[in-house]
Motif scaffolding. Structure first.
Motif, PDB file in Angstrom:
ATOM      1  N   ARG A 310       1.019  -0.857  -0.123  1.00 13.71           N
ATOM      2  CA  ARG A 310       0.365  -0.334   0.416  1.00 13.71           C
ATOM      3  C   ARG A 310       0.681   0.967  -0.071  1.00 13.71           C
ATOM      4  NH1 ARG A 310      -3.433  -1.508  -2.116  1.00 13.71           N
ATOM      5  NH2 ARG A 310      -5.355  -0.445  -1.153  1.00 13.71           N
ATOM      6  N   LYS A 311       2.207   1.291  -0.687  1.00 12.62           N
ATOM      7  CA  LYS A 311       2.714   1.953  -0.787  1.00 12.62           C
ATOM      8  C   LYS A 311       2.588   3.241  -1.135  1.00 12.62           C
ATOM      9  CE  LYS A 311       8.261   2.663  -2.558  1.00 12.62           C
ATOM     10  NZ  LYS A 311       8.765   1.870  -2.905  1.00 12.62           N
ATOM     11  N   GLU A 312       1.465   3.431  -2.514  1.00  8.43           N
ATOM     12  CA  GLU A 312       0.684   4.476  -3.141  1.00  8.43           C
ATOM     13  C   GLU A 312      -0.035   5.100  -1.881  1.00  8.43           C
ATOM     14  OE1 GLU A 312      -1.827   1.208  -3.866  1.00  8.43           O
ATOM     15  OE2 GLU A 312       0.547   1.689  -3.572  1.00  8.43           O
ATOM     16  N   LEU A 313      -0.474   4.692  -0.636  1.00  5.39           N
ATOM     17  CA  LEU A 313      -1.572   5.465  -0.135  1.00  5.39           C
ATOM     18  C   LEU A 313      -0.731   6.201   1.133  1.00  5.39           C
ATOM     19  CD1 LEU A 313      -4.247   2.504   0.469  1.00  5.39           C
ATOM     20  CD2 LEU A 313      -4.260   4.733  -0.923  1.00  5.39           C
ATOM     21  N   MET A 314       0.574   5.498   1.346  1.00  4.39           N
ATOM     22  CA  MET A 314       1.786   6.232   2.847  1.00  4.39           C
ATOM     23  C   MET A 314       2.539   7.247   2.337  1.00  4.39           C
ATOM     24  SD  MET A 314       2.670   3.499   4.268  1.00  4.39           S
ATOM     25  CE  MET A 314       2.599   2.547   3.255  1.00  4.39           C
ATOM     26  N   THR A 315       2.991   7.216   0.631  1.00  7.58           N
ATOM     27  CA  THR A 315       3.719   8.314  -0.264  1.00  7.58           C
ATOM     28  C   THR A 315       4.633   8.430   0.290  1.00  7.58           C
ATOM     29  OG1 THR A 315       2.441  10.657   0.526  1.00  7.58           O
ATOM     30  CG2 THR A 315       0.808   9.455  -0.852  1.00  7.58           C
ATOM     31  N   THR A 316       5.373   8.561   1.968  1.00  5.64           N
ATOM     32  CA  THR A 316       6.338   8.757   2.270  1.00  5.64           C
ATOM     33  C   THR A 316       6.596   7.270   3.282  1.00  5.64           C
ATOM     34  OG1 THR A 316       5.643  10.545   4.479  1.00  5.64           O
ATOM     35  CG2 THR A 316       6.307  11.568   2.250  1.00  5.64           C
ATOM     36  N   TRP A 317       8.111   7.760   2.822  1.00  5.48           N
ATOM     37  CA  TRP A 317       9.069   6.878   4.095  1.00  5.48           C
ATOM     38  C   TRP A 317       8.590   6.999   5.362  1.00  5.48           C
ATOM     39  CZ3 TRP A 317      12.035   8.224   7.679  1.00  5.48           C
ATOM     40  CH2 TRP A 317      12.948   9.262   7.537  1.00  5.48           C
ATOM     41  N   TYR A 318       8.325   8.747   6.265  1.00  3.85           N
ATOM     42  CA  TYR A 318       8.484   7.808   7.605  1.00  3.85           C
ATOM     43  C   TYR A 318       6.508   8.014   7.825  1.00  3.85           C
ATOM     44  CZ  TYR A 318       8.313  12.849   4.238  1.00  3.85           C
ATOM     45  OH  TYR A 318       7.835  13.965   4.473  1.00  3.85           O
ATOM     46  N   HIS A 319       5.796   7.951   7.035  1.00  5.94           N
ATOM     47  CA  HIS A 319       4.755   7.270   7.404  1.00  5.94           C
ATOM     48  C   HIS A 319       4.773   5.699   7.174  1.00  5.94           C
ATOM     49  CE1 HIS A 319      -0.134   7.385   5.992  1.00  5.94           C
ATOM     50  NE2 HIS A 319      -0.189   6.852   7.378  1.00  5.94           N
ATOM     51  N   TYR A 340      15.186   2.313  12.988  1.00  7.55           N
ATOM     52  CA  TYR A 340      13.596   2.092  12.232  1.00  7.55           C
ATOM     53  C   TYR A 340      13.422   2.713  11.023  1.00  7.55           C
ATOM     54  CZ  TYR A 340      12.118  -1.473  15.626  1.00  7.55           C
ATOM     55  OH  TYR A 340      11.611  -2.262  16.414  1.00  7.55           O
ATOM     56  N   ALA A 341      14.009   4.012  11.836  1.00  7.32           N
ATOM     57  CA  ALA A 341      13.736   5.446  10.221  1.00  7.32           C
ATOM     58  C   ALA A 341      14.950   4.425   9.529  1.00  7.32           C
ATOM     59  CB  ALA A 341      14.420   6.654  10.630  1.00  7.32           C
ATOM     60  N   GLN A 342      16.252   4.852   9.875  1.00  3.58           N
ATOM     61  CA  GLN A 342      17.356   3.893   8.285  1.00  3.58           C
ATOM     62  C   GLN A 342      16.576   2.807   7.519  1.00  3.58           C
ATOM     63  OE1 GLN A 342      20.099   6.023   7.308  1.00  3.58           O
ATOM     64  NE2 GLN A 342      19.114   4.683   6.115  1.00  3.58           N
ATOM     65  N   SER A 343      16.007   1.756   7.944  1.00  2.42           N
ATOM     66  CA  SER A 343      15.596   0.930   7.824  1.00  2.42           C
ATOM     67  C   SER A 343      14.343   1.451   6.754  1.00  2.42           C
ATOM     68  CB  SER A 343      15.730  -0.927   8.773  1.00  2.42           C
ATOM     69  OG  SER A 343      14.813  -0.032   9.680  1.00  2.42           O
ATOM     70  N   SER A 344      13.513   2.054   7.381  1.00  2.01           N
ATOM     71  CA  SER A 344      11.980   2.230   6.436  1.00  2.01           C
ATOM     72  C   SER A 344      12.096   3.611   5.332  1.00  2.01           C
ATOM     73  CB  SER A 344      11.499   3.047   8.048  1.00  2.01           C
ATOM     74  OG  SER A 344      11.026   2.490   8.167  1.00  2.01           O
ATOM     75  N   MET A 345      13.841   3.775   5.201  1.00  3.82           N
ATOM     76  CA  MET A 345      13.714   4.870   4.449  1.00  3.82           C
ATOM     77  C   MET A 345      14.231   4.276   3.227  1.00  3.82           C
ATOM     78  SD  MET A 345      16.025   8.638   3.880  1.00  3.82           S
ATOM     79  CE  MET A 345      17.237   7.506   4.220  1.00  3.82           C
ATOM     80  N   ASP A 346      15.412   2.579   3.559  1.00  3.75           N
ATOM     81  CA  ASP A 346      16.112   1.730   2.805  1.00  3.75           C
ATOM     82  C   ASP A 346      15.070   1.513   2.016  1.00  3.75           C
ATOM     83  OD1 ASP A 346      18.170   3.267   2.918  1.00  3.75           O
ATOM     84  OD2 ASP A 346      19.375   1.792   4.568  1.00  3.75           O
ATOM     85  N   MET A 347      13.667   0.920   3.002  1.00  4.96           N
ATOM     86  CA  MET A 347      12.553  -0.501   2.328  1.00  4.96           C
ATOM     87  C   MET A 347      11.603   0.459   1.742  1.00  4.96           C
ATOM     88  SD  MET A 347      12.124  -2.730   6.180  1.00  4.96           S
ATOM     89  CE  MET A 347      10.602  -2.824   5.571  1.00  4.96           C
ATOM     90  N   PHE A 348      11.508   2.033   2.015  1.00  2.00           N
ATOM     91  CA  PHE A 348      10.492   2.493   1.149  1.00  2.00           C
ATOM     92  C   PHE A 348      11.244   3.172  -0.735  1.00  2.00           C
ATOM     93  CE2 PHE A 348       7.909   5.569   0.092  1.00  2.00           C
ATOM     94  CZ  PHE A 348       6.491   5.482   0.264  1.00  2.00           C
ATOM     95  N   LEU A 349      12.627   3.965   0.064  1.00  2.00           N
ATOM     96  CA  LEU A 349      12.624   4.458  -1.274  1.00  2.00           C
ATOM     97  C   LEU A 349      13.597   2.912  -2.474  1.00  2.00           C
ATOM     98  CD1 LEU A 349      14.514   7.500   0.310  1.00  2.00           C
ATOM     99  CD2 LEU A 349      12.316   7.357  -0.733  1.00  2.00           C
ATOM    100  N   GLY A 350      14.019   2.150  -1.923  1.00  2.00           N
ATOM    101  CA  GLY A 350      14.506   0.901  -2.442  1.00  2.00           C
ATOM    102  C   GLY A 350      15.738   1.583  -3.250  1.00  2.00           C
ATOM    103  N   GLU A 351      16.476   0.775  -4.633  1.00  2.00           N
ATOM    104  CA  GLU A 351      17.881   1.942  -5.459  1.00  2.00           C
ATOM    105  C   GLU A 351      17.157   2.941  -5.988  1.00  2.00           C
ATOM    106  OE1 GLU A 351      19.982  -1.843  -6.082  1.00  2.00           O
ATOM    107  OE2 GLU A 351      19.962  -2.153  -4.410  1.00  2.00           O
TER     108      GLU A 351
END
Length: 664
Positions: A310-319, A340-351
């Protein structure tokens, strides 16, 4: 602060053509003046220092000179940001004046309220800017307003997070509640989508129905999610059993609450039991026939893949991070946020994408790198307002005490000085800057003295305003400078009264003497004084210089004569001459003023006084130059003869009168 690790961005000056001309520059109070120059082009240089003032093309031919103004704080000049600067000024001053002796708990509550006040000003300004963008007909202006709305939105987002982590310093438990509020307030606005779904004939069949339910679940808004799911249960009785189970799970979900007295351990135990219950229903295939409800159950279990779907519904890694914490670690401690912040940003943004400046700032906040937050904001944001006020607030929270800059000031003072310097470049906002300088104990006074001297004194009203500020702060040099400038302006405009008033205020004896001479010259030419009210009310100020004293006393002589107090007028006139207060060039005028007194029916001057007048007249005509002057000027010669005759007649009358008195 440390030097930036990257090169500063390239700034393009609109209208300047680097292919045709070089630029030289001069720093101003809050801006840079650039002018085109031929210096270094084909061995020729324009006139002036470094070719300043000459402009032309690459072929060496002279062209028209142009001056460009490059401002560092362009936002200061935006009319729509005036509310931000004016209202935050009051909050800032109020914070500086708060009572230091308050209890720690009360003080912390006060600082949180101050932070909320700042955020309310940002939001109000953002709403005004949004309305301005909507009503703007010009596309360029619309884009400018829209950009400012985005900047203000980012500012409030960052400020709110800093309020939670640093000002309020929310502990484990309440921390997650604050982060949920932060997400709901800033990240995703679903009100329009909810209205669209609920206003339809069959909400559960609307194409956005499950999107809205998912958003509510992702933001922890369980009551709204359950309300929408009840629509699904009503419209589809076959799913009633699944709905009741899911509704019960959502209802029983343990969430920290502000008034809850349970310990973190109790909270974790309840959450663990609830989590196991959710997992059991999922493994039993209770929701297998409804993919949407099954997906919600996976989200409740903190399944990262289900949440990322549901990534498109959250729009940001901090959400994504806050949702992940809500369903996997609701009792997260502040110092655990960084992982949690660093891993969430890596998972959400990807490469496929790299962090934006806003991501970097928020990451620094989650890592509790306070100085890095301020540094990144200083680089990324378009003005000094944000970092100056946030740093001041954090300094009051005692979070910046150990950080001094290498050139002697601390970070708070440095940023406030920069912000206030920008305010001083504006024709009216400079008055706000004064208070900011006042609350910089180390360098504020020096900065204020330097900047206040550069304020253009266009009107007397503005000059009086600046003067009042200087007098309140005992800035004596600046007071004298302002008064001299205004006195000179008034003198050039032949406003002698105003010029004299300013020179008296400056306590400038030489200038007061000069203006007094102009008054006397004007009197000789016109036969009357201008600005009588000022001269009549000089009071002790007339002692500033001998010439000013003479001017005041000479005007007093005229007043006494007008009131027919002839004896007092005569004594004063004689004193002005014998005490050598009057300039020698004015003696003939004084002696001429004595003529009507000498011709009065009643004898005014005594014999001794008459002899003094005679001596003064002879002293006046004794010099060789004066003799030549009187011989060549028939009018002056006639005056002298008339005076001698009047003095002789008065002396004869006095002798007769005094002899008669003695005989009787």
């Amino acid at each position: 602060m440390e030097e930036p690790e990257t090169e500063p961005p390239l700034t393009v000056v609109p209208g300047a053509d680097p292919a045709r001309a070089q630029l030289c520059f001069e720093w101003g109070p809050a801006e840079m003046l650039l002018c085109e120059t031929l210096f270094g082009r084909g061995g020729s240089a324009g006139p002036g220092p470094a070719g300043c003032g000459a402009a032309g093309g690459g072929d060496g031919a002279a062209g028209p000179s142009r001056v460009f103004v490059v401002r560092r704080d362009q936002d200061i000049y935006m009319e729509t940001l005036r509310k931000l600067f004016n209202e935050s000024h009051g909050i800032f001053v109020g914070l500086q004046r708060c009572e230091e002796e308050r209890a720690a708990r009360a003080r912390n509550a006060q600082l949180v309220q101050v932070s909320k006040n700042y955020r309310s000003v940002i939001r109000a300004c953002m709403e005004d800017m949004h309305q301005a963008a909507i009503s703007a007909r010009d596309s360029a202006l619309h884009n400018q307003y829209s950009i400012q709305v985005s900047i203000l939105s980012a500012m409030e987002l960052i400020w709110n997070l800093c309020e939670i982590l640093f000002v309020e310093a929310a502990p484990a438990g309440p921390l997650l509640l604050r982060l949920l509020d932060w997400v709901q307030l800033h990240i995703c606005d679903v009100d329009n989508m909810v209205r669209e779904v609920l206003s339809s004939e069959n909400p559960s069949k609307h194409k956005l129905f499950w999107n809205v339910v998912d958003i509510f679940v992702l933001q922890g808004r369980m009551d709204e999610a359950r309300h929408l799911l009840s629509k699904e249960a009503t419209a589809n009785p076959a799913s009633m059993n699944m709905y009741k189970i899911l509704d019960d799970l959502m209802k029983k979900m343990p969430v920290p609450s502000p008034g809850n007295t349970q310990t973190l351990t109790e909270m974790e135990l309840k959450w663990q039991h609830w989590h196991e219950e959710c997992q059991r229903y999922l493994q039993d295939g209770t929701f297998a026939s409804n993919p949407h409800m099954e997906s919600i159950c996976k989200i409740l279990l903190g399944d990262e893949n289900a949440i990322l779907e549901r990534k498109e519904l959250m729009t940001t890694w901090y959400h994504f991070m806050v949702t992940r914490l809500l369903y996997s670690h609701p009792t997260v401690k502040p110092m655990e946020l960084r992982f949690y912040a660093q891993s969430s940003m890596d998972m959400f943004l990807g490469e496929e994408s790299s962090p934006e400046p806003l991501d970097t700032i928020l990451m620094a906040a989650f890592e509790f790198e306070l100085h890095q937050v301020i540094k990144e904001c200083s680089v990324a944001l378009s003005n000094w307002w944000f970092v100056a006020h946030l740093t001041d607030l954090l300094d009051h929270c005692k979070l910046l005490q150990s950080h001094n800059l290498y050139f002697g000031s601390n970070m708070r003072e440095f940023l406030i000085l920069e912000y206030a310097s920008g305010l001083f470049s504006h024709h009216s906002l400079w008055q706000l800057g004064v208070d900011y300088f006042d609350h910089c104990p180390e360098y504020g006074r020096v900065y204020l003295e330097l900047h206040i001297e550069r304020i253009p004194l266009n009107t007397e009203q503005k000059a009086l305003k600046v003067l009042r500020i200087c007098e309140q702060r005992q800035m004596h040099e600046q007071v004298r400078s302002i008064c001299k400038i205004m006195a000179m302006k008034a003198l050039r405009n032949n406003r002698l009264g105003s010029a004299l008033s300013w020179s008296i205020r400056a306590k400038d004896a030489a200038f007061a003497t000069l203006i007094s001479d102009r008054f006397l010259k004007d009197y000789c030419e016109r036969g009357c004084f201008s600005d009588l009210d000022l001269i009549d009310n000089l009071g002790p100020s007339m002692l500033l210089s001998d010439r000013l004293t003479f001017l005041g006393k000479y005007r007093e002589f005229h007043r006494l004569y007008g009131e027919k107090r002839f004896s007092e007028a005569a004594r004063l006139l004689l004193m002005l001459m014998t005490a050598h207060i009057a300039p020698c060039s004015f003696w003939m005028t004084l002696l001429t003023d004595a003529l009507p007194l000498l011709e009065q029916k009643e004898v005014i001057f005594s014999a001794e006084q008459t002899y003094e007048l005679m001596r003064c007249l002879e002293d006046l005509t004794a010099g060789k130059l004066d003799k030549q002057k009187f011989q060549d000027d028939d009018v002056e010669t006639m005056k002298v003869e008339m005076l001698r005759l009047a003095l002789a007649r008065n002396l004869a009358r006095v002798i007769v009168k005094e002899g008669t008195l003695e005989g009787s």
